[in-house]
Design an enzyme around this catalytic site. Structure first.
Site, mmCIF file in Angstrom:
data_model
loop_
_atom_site.group_PDB
_atom_site.id
_atom_site.type_symbol
_atom_site.label_atom_id
_atom_site.label_comp_id
_atom_site.label_asym_id
_atom_site.label_seq_id
_atom_site.Cartn_x
_atom_site.Cartn_y
_atom_site.Cartn_z
ATOM 1 N N CYS A 8 -10.955 2.896 1.423
ATOM 2 C CA CYS A 8 -11.591 3.621 2.553
ATOM 3 C C CYS A 8 -12.357 5.228 2.076
ATOM 4 O O CYS A 8 -11.452 5.275 1.411
ATOM 5 C CB CYS A 8 -10.962 3.487 3.410
ATOM 6 S SG CYS A 8 -9.681 5.099 3.515
ATOM 7 N N GLU A 55 -2.801 3.455 -0.519
ATOM 8 C CA GLU A 55 -3.514 4.247 -1.183
ATOM 9 C C GLU A 55 -3.027 4.677 -0.795
ATOM 10 O O GLU A 55 -2.498 6.108 -1.707
ATOM 11 C CB GLU A 55 -5.221 4.228 -1.622
ATOM 12 C CG GLU A 55 -5.178 3.019 -1.724
ATOM 13 C CD GLU A 55 -6.478 2.441 -0.412
ATOM 14 O OE1 GLU A 55 -5.480 2.278 0.625
ATOM 15 O OE2 GLU A 55 -7.049 2.024 -0.505
ATOM 16 N N CYS A 109 -3.064 4.370 4.853
ATOM 17 C CA CYS A 109 -3.392 2.968 4.173
ATOM 18 C C CYS A 109 -2.548 3.114 2.874
ATOM 19 O O CYS A 109 -2.240 3.864 2.554
ATOM 20 C CB CYS A 109 -4.675 3.026 3.340
ATOM 21 S SG CYS A 109 -6.279 3.469 5.045
ATOM 22 N N ASN A 132 -0.364 -0.801 2.700
ATOM 23 C CA ASN A 132 -0.576 -0.309 4.336
ATOM 24 C C ASN A 132 0.641 -0.361 5.794
ATOM 25 O O ASN A 132 1.622 -0.997 5.505
ATOM 26 C CB ASN A 132 -1.823 -0.562 4.734
ATOM 27 C CG ASN A 132 -1.873 -1.597 5.035
ATOM 28 O OD1 ASN A 132 -1.169 -3.081 4.286
ATOM 29 N ND2 ASN A 132 -2.949 -2.416 6.099
ATOM 30 N N CYS A 172 -9.152 7.877 1.730
ATOM 31 C CA CYS A 172 -8.684 8.112 0.634
ATOM 32 C C CYS A 172 -9.438 8.064 -0.243
ATOM 33 O O CYS A 172 -8.368 8.907 -1.699
ATOM 34 C CB CYS A 172 -8.018 5.974 0.433
ATOM 35 S SG CYS A 172 -6.497 5.679 1.368
HETATM 36 O O1 LIG Z 1 -8.998 0.710 1.980
HETATM 37 C C1 LIG Z 1 -8.317 0.742 2.286
HETATM 38 C C2 LIG Z 1 -9.149 0.068 4.017
HETATM 39 C C3 LIG Z 1 -8.171 0.172 4.615
HETATM 40 N N1 LIG Z 1 -6.571 -0.201 4.493
HETATM 41 C C4 LIG Z 1 -5.424 -0.635 6.157
HETATM 42 C C5 LIG Z 1 -5.794 0.092 7.137
HETATM 43 C C6 LIG Z 1 -5.013 -0.928 8.479
HETATM 44 O O2 LIG Z 1 -4.072 -1.685 8.292
HETATM 45 C C7 LIG Z 1 -6.285 -2.141 7.357
HETATM 46 C C8 LIG Z 1 -7.008 -2.654 8.051
HETATM 47 O O3 LIG Z 1 -8.183 -1.431 7.894
HETATM 48 O O4 LIG Z 1 -5.796 -1.831 5.958
HETATM 49 C C9 LIG Z 1 -5.620 -0.197 3.587
HETATM 50 O O5 LIG Z 1 -5.012 0.484 3.580
HETATM 51 N N2 LIG Z 1 -6.933 0.987 2.653
HETATM 52 ZN ZN LIG Z 2 -7.860 4.604 2.908
#
Ligand SMILES: O=c1ccn([C@H]2C[C@H](O)[C@@H](CO)O2)c(=O)[nH]1
Ligand SMILES: [Zn+2]
Length: 139
Positions: A91, A59, A57, A46, A94
């Site tokens: 999430c 992903e 994110c 992320n 993604c």
């Molecule tokens: O599927 C996900 C959900 C959240 N995040 C990251 C986004 C943000 O930087 C942190 C908190 O939400 O986590 C991801 O990388 N992937």
């Molecule tokens: Zn995501």
């Protein structure tokens, strides 16, 4: 199908990718690693922003990177965060972005200790909207 040693490598790579996370605002690092059909592994983390909504994110970082490097066919993705007690899925945004590249790849939800649970986009995003619903295929 692919081999269990490839799963082990994918899991190890997503844990490494998590260490690269840029998350000064949430302090919530996430790592992802995608196995392409050709056997390459592309990672992502992320990447947050002072304008919070611009955060990307792990992903989606991984998939954008994979596509930019010429990959469109994927076998599996492993995803991890720092939560130890449960398997955490990507999430919703993604899930939709992963769906763009088909439903037939495996998703490994990975805990910090390297244990994982295998799931699928069919399970994570039922009744999904997908490229097949469009008249044109988006090439
Ligand atoms: O599927 C996900 C959900 C959240 N995040 C990251 C986004 C943000 O930087 C942190 C908190 O939400 O986590 C991801 O990388 N992937
Ligand atoms: Zn995501």
């Amino acid at each position: 199908m692919f081999m269990s040693h490839q799963v082990a490598e994918l899991v190890a790579k997503c844990l490494q990718a998590r260490d690269m996370a840029y998350c000064p605002y949430s302090q919530f690092p996430v790592g992802a690693a995608i196995l392409t059909s050709g056997g390459a592994i592309i990672t992502g983390c992320n990447v947050e922003n002072a304008s919070y909504g611009l955060t990307v994110c792990a992903e989606r970082t991984a998939i954008q990177r994979a596509v930019a490097e010429g990959h469109r066919s994927f076998t599996a993705i492993a995803v991890t965060c720092d939560i130890k007690d449960s398997f955490v899925g990507p999430c919703g945004a993604c899930r939709q972005v992963l769906m763009e590249f088909g439903t037939e790849w495996d998703i490994y939800l990975t805990k910090p200790d390297g244990s994982y649970k295998k799931t699928s986009l069919r399970e994570l995003l039922p009744l999904a909207f997908s490229p097949a619903h469009l008249a044109e295929d988006g090439n």
